[in-house]
Design an enzyme around this catalytic site. Structure first.
Site, short mmCIF file in Angstrom:
data_model
loop_
_atom_site.label_atom_id
_atom_site.label_comp_id
_atom_site.label_asym_id
_atom_site.label_seq_id
_atom_site.Cartn_x
_atom_site.Cartn_y
_atom_site.Cartn_z
N THR A 1 54.32 57.22 90.56
CA THR A 1 53.70 56.05 91.21
C THR A 1 53.45 54.92 90.22
O THR A 1 53.53 53.75 90.57
CB THR A 1 52.36 56.39 91.92
OG1 THR A 1 51.38 56.75 90.96
CG2 THR A 1 52.53 57.50 92.93
N PHE B 1 51.05 50.63 93.86
CA PHE B 1 50.83 51.02 95.26
C PHE B 1 51.16 52.50 95.41
O PHE B 1 52.13 52.89 96.07
CB PHE B 1 51.69 50.15 96.19
CG PHE B 1 51.34 48.69 96.18
CD1 PHE B 1 50.01 48.28 96.05
CD2 PHE B 1 52.31 47.71 96.31
CE1 PHE B 1 49.67 46.92 96.05
CE2 PHE B 1 51.99 46.36 96.31
CZ PHE B 1 50.67 45.96 96.17
N HIS B 2 50.30 53.31 94.77
CA HIS B 2 50.54 54.76 94.72
C HIS B 2 50.88 55.35 96.09
O HIS B 2 51.91 55.99 96.28
CB HIS B 2 49.30 55.49 94.20
CG HIS B 2 48.74 54.94 92.93
ND1 HIS B 2 49.22 55.31 91.70
CD2 HIS B 2 47.73 54.07 92.69
CE1 HIS B 2 48.52 54.69 90.75
NE2 HIS B 2 47.62 53.92 91.33
N ASP B 3 49.96 55.13 97.06
CA ASP B 3 50.09 55.81 98.36
C ASP B 3 51.28 55.32 99.17
O ASP B 3 51.76 56.03 100.06
CB ASP B 3 48.81 55.64 99.18
CG ASP B 3 47.61 56.29 98.51
OD1 ASP B 3 47.80 57.31 97.82
OD2 ASP B 3 46.49 55.79 98.68
N MET C 1 54.13 55.18 98.27
CA MET C 1 55.28 56.05 97.99
C MET C 1 55.36 57.21 98.98
O MET C 1 56.46 57.70 99.26
CB MET C 1 55.24 56.56 96.55
CG MET C 1 55.80 55.53 95.59
SD MET C 1 56.21 56.24 94.00
CE MET C 1 56.63 54.73 93.12
#
Ligand code: CA
Length: 320
Positions: free
Chosen positions: A199, A247-249, A251
């Protein structure tokens, strides 16, 4: 369900709308709303980036502004199964109560019950898209072990192979409820883990998200401003090297929509529960195949340009 459509339940700790809280869950939810291949059966909230009340208000506001109040939202757990992480608790901020017009808010049903009912009440299996600490998912498995038979995959943003997060090699979502993560990873339900290593390989900067500032939708222009605030907070308060964020989530959603943009490996994932300095660390045994232990899929690489394009372009153009 139409052919090729995937039924998902999003479990999230959305900070978007709360000052100085991560916006990435909000970006991920917007991306999911854009996708014709994802059928969102519901959203549950959990304590993480904010307290669960603020997070619930944030997601209700986001759905209202996106014109998607038909999606049911249920408030989940307000604290982890294990002990709380003190410095993160201090970051709790005041919450804004959801407005009366947020009709989708199911005050009568707890998030964990809603998750069990939604997953077990459908003839087709559901994918759980886990974007926060795994408290709700673990408690659903404890309360109703049969729920596991109705989940085809749990896509988890969390953990780390080598990258450091809240602590060295410890990622926020897992740190905030290691016991819950342990229950989920040992459940035998197919897991896809999206660790910090992948991420944080795609950094977004002000110029990257400029199309959002020029979007037709007032919601997306506001999301742009909230994201810039979050980038500047990280730069000024956390002392990051440049103004940007991850924008980790998002992914999780990108993986469901276009899995070919990722590289994955099979691994056995265990969670450190007792370490004095390493509690919450994910220990990833690449290629391990210990008899009787679940093997998960771990994403280790992403086509950065493709991911960036998907996030920026879809969100800039799909809302009015
Ligand atoms: Ca999150």
């Amino acid at each position: 369900l139409a052919d090729g459509t995937r039924r998902i339940l999003i479990d999230t700790d959305p900070g978007i709308g709360t000052p100085r809280a991560d916006v990435d869950d909000g970006i991920a939810i917007l991306l999911a709303l854009c996708s014709p291949v994802l059928d969102i059966a519901g959203i549950t909230t959990v304590k993480g980036n904010t307290d669960v009340h603020s997070g619930t208000a944030n997601v209700l506001r986001l759905l209202r502004d996106a014109g998607r109040t038909e999606i049911p939202v249920a408030k989940g757990c307000s604290r982890p199964i294990g002990r709380e992480v003190p410095e993160i608790v201090e970051r709790r901020l005041s919450w804004i109560p959801p407005a009366a017009e947020d009709a989708a808010f199911r005050t009568s049903e707890r998030g964990v019950d809603f998750m069990i009912d939604t997953v077990m009440g459908s003839p087709s299996k559901t994918t759980i898209v886990a974007m926060g600490p795994l408290t709700n998912v673990a408690l659903a498995m404890i309360e109703e072990p049969g729920v596991c038979n109705f989940i085809d995959e749990i896509v988890v943003m969390g953990g780390s192979i080598y990258a450091s997060g809240t602590r060295p090699r410890v990622e926020f979502n897992i740190l905030n409820d290691p016991e819950a993560a342990d229950i989920v990873f040992e459940s035998g339900v197919p897991i896809t883990l999206i660790p910090l290593d992948v991420t944080t390989s795609v950094r977004f900067r002000k110029e990257t998200i400029k199309p959002w500032a020029e979007a037709d939708s007032p919601l997306i222009r506001r999301v742009h401003d909230l994201t810039v605030d979050w980038m500047e907070y990280r730069y000024i308060v956390r002392g990051e090297e440049d103004v940007g964020c991850y924008f980790h989530d998002a992914m999780n959603v990108a993986y469901l929509v276009d899995p070919d943009m990722f590289i994955s490996v099979d691994a056995r994932i265990v969670v450190e529960l007792r370490g004095e300095h390493t509690r919450g660390q994910t220990v990833v045994h690449m290629g391990a195949s210990e008899a009787g232990h679940p093997i998960s899929k771990v994403l280790v690489g992403v086509d950065r340009a493709r991911f960036t394009r998907m996030v920026v372009d879809e969100i800039a153009t799909q809302f009015r």
